[in-house]
Design a protein around this motif. Structure first.
Motif, PDB file in Angstrom:
ATOM      1  N   MET A  63     -43.280 -56.671 -66.360  1.00 27.73           N
ATOM      2  CA  MET A  63     -43.094 -58.015 -65.827  1.00 27.73           C
ATOM      3  C   MET A  63     -43.925 -59.035 -66.611  1.00 27.73           C
ATOM      4  N   ILE A  64     -43.449 -60.253 -66.619  1.00 30.14           N
ATOM      5  CA  ILE A  64     -44.199 -61.355 -67.215  1.00 30.14           C
ATOM      6  C   ILE A  64     -45.324 -61.746 -66.256  1.00 30.14           C
ATOM      7  N   ASP A  65     -46.524 -61.862 -66.781  1.00 28.05           N
ATOM      8  CA  ASP A  65     -47.675 -62.212 -65.968  1.00 28.05           C
ATOM      9  C   ASP A  65     -47.710 -63.730 -65.758  1.00 28.05           C
ATOM     10  N   THR A  82     -41.644 -68.371 -72.720  1.00 29.29           N
ATOM     11  CA  THR A  82     -41.195 -67.509 -73.824  1.00 29.29           C
ATOM     12  C   THR A  82     -42.368 -66.737 -74.420  1.00 29.29           C
ATOM     13  N   ILE A  83     -43.536 -67.358 -74.493  1.00 22.30           N
ATOM     14  CA  ILE A  83     -44.727 -66.630 -74.957  1.00 22.30           C
ATOM     15  C   ILE A  83     -45.066 -65.517 -73.977  1.00 22.30           C
ATOM     16  N   GLY A  84     -44.960 -65.832 -72.674  1.00 20.40           N
ATOM     17  CA  GLY A  84     -45.220 -64.806 -71.670  1.00 20.40           C
ATOM     18  C   GLY A  84     -44.277 -63.627 -71.789  1.00 20.40           C
ATOM     19  N   LEU A  85     -43.009 -63.900 -72.125  1.00 17.75           N
ATOM     20  CA  LEU A  85     -42.049 -62.814 -72.331  1.00 17.75           C
ATOM     21  C   LEU A  85     -42.456 -61.951 -73.519  1.00 17.75           C
ATOM     22  N   LEU A 117     -36.529 -64.491 -66.401  1.00 20.80           N
ATOM     23  CA  LEU A 117     -36.457 -64.191 -67.824  1.00 20.80           C
ATOM     24  C   LEU A 117     -36.667 -62.703 -68.083  1.00 20.80           C
ATOM     25  N   TRP A 118     -37.569 -62.086 -67.340  1.00 18.21           N
ATOM     26  CA  TRP A 118     -37.802 -60.645 -67.511  1.00 18.21           C
ATOM     27  C   TRP A 118     -36.562 -59.855 -67.113  1.00 18.21           C
ATOM     28  N   ASP A 119     -35.945 -60.211 -65.989  1.00 20.83           N
ATOM     29  CA  ASP A 119     -34.742 -59.499 -65.567  1.00 20.83           C
ATOM     30  C   ASP A 119     -33.604 -59.716 -66.571  1.00 20.83           C
ATOM     31  N   LEU A 120     -33.490 -60.924 -67.113  1.00 16.77           N
ATOM     32  CA  LEU A 120     -32.448 -61.212 -68.095  1.00 16.77           C
ATOM     33  C   LEU A 120     -32.566 -60.297 -69.301  1.00 16.77           C
ATOM     34  N   VAL A 121     -33.778 -60.118 -69.791  1.00 17.21           N
ATOM     35  CA  VAL A 121     -33.984 -59.256 -70.964  1.00 17.21           C
ATOM     36  C   VAL A 121     -33.720 -57.791 -70.596  1.00 17.21           C
ATOM     37  N   GLN A 122     -34.234 -57.338 -69.482  1.00 17.81           N
ATOM     38  CA  GLN A 122     -34.095 -55.935 -69.123  1.00 17.81           C
ATOM     39  C   GLN A 122     -32.639 -55.544 -68.868  1.00 17.81           C
TER      40      GLN A 122
END
Length: 387
Positions: free
Chosen positions: A1-3, A114-117, A380-385
């Motif tokens: 997950m993104i923090d 985006t940096i967090g991702l 964003l995390w779910d989108l990538v996964q």
């Protein structure tokens, strides 16, 4: 997950780095972003746009290098700070769940997402299903949008790229973006003493007449887009004249013409030319000229069937329990790097969804809700996964 705490901290750091345009511009912000990403062990490429102004790019390779890439585009510049602030515009202060500062919503918080991702992918050792590409651009807030132009000119984009700009949209899906054309209109008359005004031709009066007829013409246009609404006309800047008691012989106006399908920017120019020509014919000795200001910006719309739109809708449903709203007061009137890329390449796989509302962008005491950063991180995390 993104923090989320990392995203908040990075947003605050970015707010603290002035990158106003016009102003100090993006160099310091670009240096910090490059250092931050290199600290993760990532290779960061610089792509010159103008002296001292570089776009940045970074790629995290995916499991399937041939699959459509997820491309995230964020601009590093902000509008000038301006006056009227009650908070420190470079302070990144959080009060009652709102993070304040110039660029807080437009768009340093989206950039920080985006940096967090990237941080989350690296720190967890996660290999995304397809390449994740992040571009950081210059000059989005200027008429020419030079950074987006250079991305296309440099050949850094692929035809099947799925592009998301995490610009402020109130966390709504901005599937359409209104077109616009900026124009400088110059009216020439004949100077005279105001006491003998009948001997001159008042360029300011001619211009005023043109403005009134243009406003009426835009209001009469029959086009009303289901998302974008109606075309809009604004006179943003007027300058001219030499003294109160002198009939002005030269006046200029900068016009903002917002358009919706089926109109294209050339249609707006034609309207101005037609109305200006009709008006100046009624004034002895009057003339006019038109100069396009900035980039050509047609209206654009992403396809409902594009991978990025389908992915965003599915991830939003998974994370928030509902699909994202489309339409409403979420900045369809604005023109982003996402829209410029679509205009230049013809792609229908380029859209906008991000933290903060455009009602706050470019204002004093600009802010982004921390809740938007929380939702944006999960989305964003779910989108990538699930890519």
């Amino acid at each position: 997950m993104i923090d989320v705490e990392t995203v908040i901290a990075d947003t605050q750091r970015l707010i603290g780095i002035e990158s106003t345009n016009p102003g100090v511009l993006e160099a310091d912000a670009a240096d910090w972003i490059e250092s931050r990403l290199r600290g993760l062990g990532l290779d960061v490429a610089r792509h010159p746009v103008r002296p001292g102004r570089d776009n940045l790019s970074v790629v995290i390779p995916g499991a399937d290098r041939s699959a459509p890439r997820l491309v995230l585009v964020s601009h590093m510049d902000t509008v000038p700070i301006g006056s009227g602030w009650t908070r420190d515009p470079l302070g990144g202060q959080i009060v009652d769940g709102l993070l304040y500062g110039r660029g807080a919503c437009d768009m340093k918080s989206g950039l920080a997402l985006t940096i967090g991702l990237l941080d989350a992918l690296v720190s967890t050792g996660t290999v995304p299903p397809a390449d994740v590409v992040c571009f950081y651009t210059v000059d989005e807030e200027a008429p020419g949008m030079l950074g987006a132009y250079q991305l296309v000119e440099d050949g850094l984009l692929r035809p099947d790229d799925q592009i998301l700009a995490p610009e402020p949209s109130g966390m709504r899906l901005r599937i359409s973006q209104m077109g616009l054309r900026w124009i400088t209109l110059t009216v020439t008359g004949r100077m005279a003493h105001a006491g003998r005004a009948h001997l001159g031709t008042n360029a300011a009066h001619v211009l005023a007449h043109i403005m009134v007829e243009l406003e009426a013409a835009f209001e009469a246009l029959p086009f009303d887009d289901d998302i974008l609404g109606r075309p809009r006309f604004t006179t943003g800047v007027i300058s001219g004249g030499v003294a109160t008691n002198v009939v002005p012989a030269l006046v200029t106006a900068e016009l903002d013409l917002r358009i919706v399908p089926p109109l294209v920017p050339e249609d707006a120019v034609t309207m101005v030319e037609r109305i200006a020509a009709d008006v100046v014919r009624r004034y002895d000795g009057a003339s006019f000229s038109i100069e396009a200001l900035g980039a050509r910006r047609p209206p654009v719309r992403a396809s409902d069937d594009s991978k990025i739109v389908r992915g965003l809708r599915a991830s939003y449903l998974a994370v928030a329990g509902r699909e994202p709203e489309v339409g409403g007061a979420d900045g369809h009137e604005a023109y982003t790097d996402s829209a410029m890329i679509a205009a230049l390449t013809g792609t229908t796989s380029s859209t906008v969804l991000g933290p903060g509302a455009t009602d706050q962008a470019h204002t004093a005491d600009e802010f982004v809700p921390v809740a938007d950063l929380e939702l944006g991180s999960a989305l964003l995390w779910d989108l990538v996964q699930s890519w």
